[in-house]
Design a protein around this motif. Structure first.
Motif, PDB file in Angstrom:
ATOM      1  N   GLN A   4       6.721  -6.232   5.842  1.00  6.85           N
ATOM      2  CA  GLN A   4       6.765  -4.955   5.116  1.00  6.85           C
ATOM      3  C   GLN A   4       7.767  -5.000   3.955  1.00  6.85           C
ATOM      4  OE1 GLN A   4       4.939  -1.490   5.639  1.00  6.85           O
ATOM      5  NE2 GLN A   4       5.497  -2.190   3.625  1.00  6.85           N
ATOM      6  N   ILE A   7       6.310  -6.861   1.031  1.00 11.10           N
ATOM      7  CA  ILE A   7       5.319  -6.056   0.287  1.00 11.10           C
ATOM      8  C   ILE A   7       6.043  -5.109  -0.672  1.00 11.10           C
ATOM      9  CG2 ILE A   7       3.542  -4.252   0.537  1.00 11.10           C
ATOM     10  CD1 ILE A   7       2.713  -5.622   3.198  1.00 11.10           C
ATOM     11  N   PHE A  11       6.060  -4.856  -4.899  1.00 16.16           N
ATOM     12  CA  PHE A  11       5.832  -3.672  -5.746  1.00 16.16           C
ATOM     13  C   PHE A  11       7.030  -3.419  -6.662  1.00 16.16           C
ATOM     14  CE2 PHE A  11       2.307  -2.855  -2.812  1.00 16.16           C
ATOM     15  CZ  PHE A  11       1.325  -2.597  -3.751  1.00 16.16           C
ATOM     16  N   ASN A  22      -3.173  -1.473 -13.684  1.00  9.58           N
ATOM     17  CA  ASN A  22      -4.074  -0.605 -12.918  1.00  9.58           C
ATOM     18  C   ASN A  22      -5.231  -0.096 -13.779  1.00  9.58           C
ATOM     19  OD1 ASN A  22      -4.507   0.421 -10.426  1.00  9.58           O
ATOM     20  ND2 ASN A  22      -3.299   2.264 -10.724  1.00  9.58           N
ATOM     21  N   ARG A  34      -9.854   9.740  -8.241  1.00 12.63           N
ATOM     22  CA  ARG A  34      -8.724  10.618  -7.867  1.00 12.63           C
ATOM     23  C   ARG A  34      -9.092  12.084  -8.104  1.00 12.63           C
ATOM     24  NH1 ARG A  34      -3.961   7.304  -7.868  1.00 12.63           N
ATOM     25  NH2 ARG A  34      -4.373   5.325  -8.894  1.00 12.63           N
ATOM     26  N   ALA A  56       3.173   6.915  -0.416  1.00  9.96           N
ATOM     27  CA  ALA A  56       2.919   5.682  -1.193  1.00  9.96           C
ATOM     28  C   ALA A  56       2.573   6.089  -2.628  1.00  9.96           C
ATOM     29  CB  ALA A  56       1.825   4.824  -0.562  1.00  9.96           C
ATOM     30  N   CYS A  57       3.351   7.023  -3.144  1.00  9.91           N
ATOM     31  CA  CYS A  57       3.031   7.675  -4.436  1.00  9.91           C
ATOM     32  C   CYS A  57       3.135   6.707  -5.606  1.00  9.91           C
ATOM     33  CB  CYS A  57       3.943   8.867  -4.665  1.00  9.91           C
ATOM     34  SG  CYS A  57       5.677   8.401  -4.807  1.00  9.91           S
ATOM     35  N   GLY A  58       3.868   5.601  -5.436  1.00 11.83           N
ATOM     36  CA  GLY A  58       4.005   4.647  -6.534  1.00 11.83           C
ATOM     37  C   GLY A  58       4.552   5.326  -7.775  1.00 11.83           C
ATOM     38  N   ASP A  84       7.802   7.088  -1.347  1.00 14.02           N
ATOM     39  CA  ASP A  84       7.495   5.650  -1.499  1.00 14.02           C
ATOM     40  C   ASP A  84       8.780   4.864  -1.192  1.00 14.02           C
ATOM     41  OD1 ASP A  84       5.038   4.087  -3.268  1.00 14.02           O
ATOM     42  OD2 ASP A  84       6.900   2.972  -2.907  1.00 14.02           O
ATOM     43  N   PRO A  85       8.634   3.691  -0.533  1.00 18.56           N
ATOM     44  CA  PRO A  85       9.847   2.907  -0.240  1.00 18.56           C
ATOM     45  C   PRO A  85      10.310   2.032  -1.414  1.00 18.56           C
ATOM     46  CG  PRO A  85       7.934   1.873   0.756  1.00 18.56           C
ATOM     47  CD  PRO A  85       7.437   3.125   0.099  1.00 18.56           C
ATOM     48  N   MET A  89       8.973   1.338  -8.143  1.00 19.19           N
ATOM     49  CA  MET A  89       7.827   2.217  -8.408  1.00 19.19           C
ATOM     50  C   MET A  89       8.329   3.657  -8.624  1.00 19.19           C
ATOM     51  SD  MET A  89       5.036   0.342  -8.365  1.00 19.19           S
ATOM     52  CE  MET A  89       3.486   1.015  -7.814  1.00 19.19           C
ATOM     53  N   TYR A 106       9.536   5.290   3.991  1.00 13.68           N
ATOM     54  CA  TYR A 106       8.303   4.644   4.450  1.00 13.68           C
ATOM     55  C   TYR A 106       7.322   5.692   4.976  1.00 13.68           C
ATOM     56  CZ  TYR A 106      10.323  -0.013   4.075  1.00 13.68           C
ATOM     57  OH  TYR A 106      10.850  -1.187   3.599  1.00 13.68           O
ATOM     58  N   ALA A 107       6.034   5.336   4.990  1.00 13.50           N
ATOM     59  CA  ALA A 107       4.975   6.254   5.428  1.00 13.50           C
ATOM     60  C   ALA A 107       5.164   6.711   6.878  1.00 13.50           C
ATOM     61  CB  ALA A 107       3.621   5.567   5.276  1.00 13.50           C
ATOM     62  N   GLY A 125      -2.633   3.061  -0.718  1.00 12.62           N
ATOM     63  CA  GLY A 125      -1.341   2.778  -0.090  1.00 12.62           C
ATOM     64  C   GLY A 125      -1.441   2.376   1.364  1.00 12.62           C
ATOM     65  N   ASN A 128      -1.163  -1.125   2.675  1.00  9.39           N
ATOM     66  CA  ASN A 128       0.135  -1.812   2.584  1.00  9.39           C
ATOM     67  C   ASN A 128       1.095  -1.421   3.692  1.00  9.39           C
ATOM     68  OD1 ASN A 128      -0.398  -2.967  -0.133  1.00  9.39           O
ATOM     69  ND2 ASN A 128      -0.530  -0.800  -0.661  1.00  9.39           N
TER      70      ASN A 128
END
Ligand SMILES: C[S@@+](CC[C@H](N)C(=O)[O-])C[C@H]1O[C@@H](n2cnc3c(N)ncnc32)[C@H](O)[C@@H]1O
Length: 236
Positions: A4, A7, A11, A22, A34, A56-58, A84-85, A89, A106-107, A125, A128
């Motif tokens: 994790q 990952i 990012f 993207n 979206r 995981a909004c990035g 988001d972690p 991002m 984290y989620a 998200g 991941n």
């Protein structure tokens, strides 16, 4: 480093070029996916106030879409929070959306109180999230009873055929070259097809959502099933 953490580090590394890559790689069609998702759910909340959490909004694109579609549909946003972690991002997100609230988490440990949100989204998200089962339980905890969960994701193909072969060719051969050239990090863009293979097919993910206390309202593939939308409601 644990899987994790690796990952999230990946990012962090690609964050400055994430938005450009993207848009190029999806040829802009992710915007329509979206928009469809946000509209679909917001129609249930016309003339009311909502709290929305985007996990995981990035860099915040889904949050931006929630805000613009809510404005068009007459839904008042009481709170809009991105989680988001990845600090990289989130930094990009804060530059684009100075007024939005972002939390680094984290989620599976959002830090939010129970029964907080009317809508919780996660776009591209969940694939991941290593602790996926725990994260789905967390989404259920954070949502109000009857609240909506919106997931956009690239799912594993259950059937093999020409379109699957075409998609796999794009993901495995073309995407890493373009993404690698834009980000100067080919490895990160090789991770994408591998992570899709390591994820579930749409039916498998619906089963996981049901096990976590959700009723599936919609499971819809977009653009030759490249992307899948799941809309689910907290029922227990
Ligand atoms: C492909 S990006 C998607 C960003 C954004 N939602 C979008 O639609 O453009 C995936 C995001 O998931 C985040 N992520 C990775 N592991 C996570 C976890 N365990 N919990 C929450 N977010 C995570 C990454 O930091 C990254 O910002």
């Amino acid at each position: 480093m644990q899987k994790q953490e690796k990952i999230v580090q990946m990012f962090n590394d690609i964050a400055p070029t994430y938005d450009v890559a993207n848009r190029v790689l999806s040829m802009g069609v992710d915007v329509s996916w979206r928009k469809y998702a946000c509209k679909k759910v917001l129609k249930n909340y016309q003339n009311s106030e909502v709290k929305i959490v985007d996990v995981a909004c990035g860099t915040g694109d889904m949050m931006g879409m929630w805000q613009s579609e809510a404005g068009l549909l007459g839904v008042k946003i009481d709170e809009l929070i991105g989680i988001d972690p990845s600090s990289g991002m989130l930094d990009e997100g804060r530059k684009k959306f100075a007024g939005f609230k972002f939390i680094q988490a984290y989620a599976d440990k959002t830090t939010l109180e129970s029964d907080f949100a009317d809508i919780l989204s996660i776009s591209y998200g969940i694939r991941n999230v290593v602790a996926r089962k725990e994260a789905l339980n967390e989404f259920n905890r954070v949502l109000k009873m009857g609240g909506h969960l919106v997931v956009l994701e690239f799912t594993k193909r259950s059937k093999k055929g020409f379109l699957t072969a075409l998609r796999d060719f794009y993901l495995q051969k073309i995407l890493p070259k373009i993404g690698g050239a834009i980000s100067k990090n080919k490895e990160a863009y090789e991770y994408l097809p591998n992570s899709i293979e390591g994820f579930l097919d749409a039916k498998g993910f619906c089963n996981e959502l049901e096990n976590a206390g959700f009723k599936i309202l919609e499971c819809k593939g977009f653009s030759m099933e490249i992307s899948t939308l799941f809309v689910a409601q907290k029922v227990r």
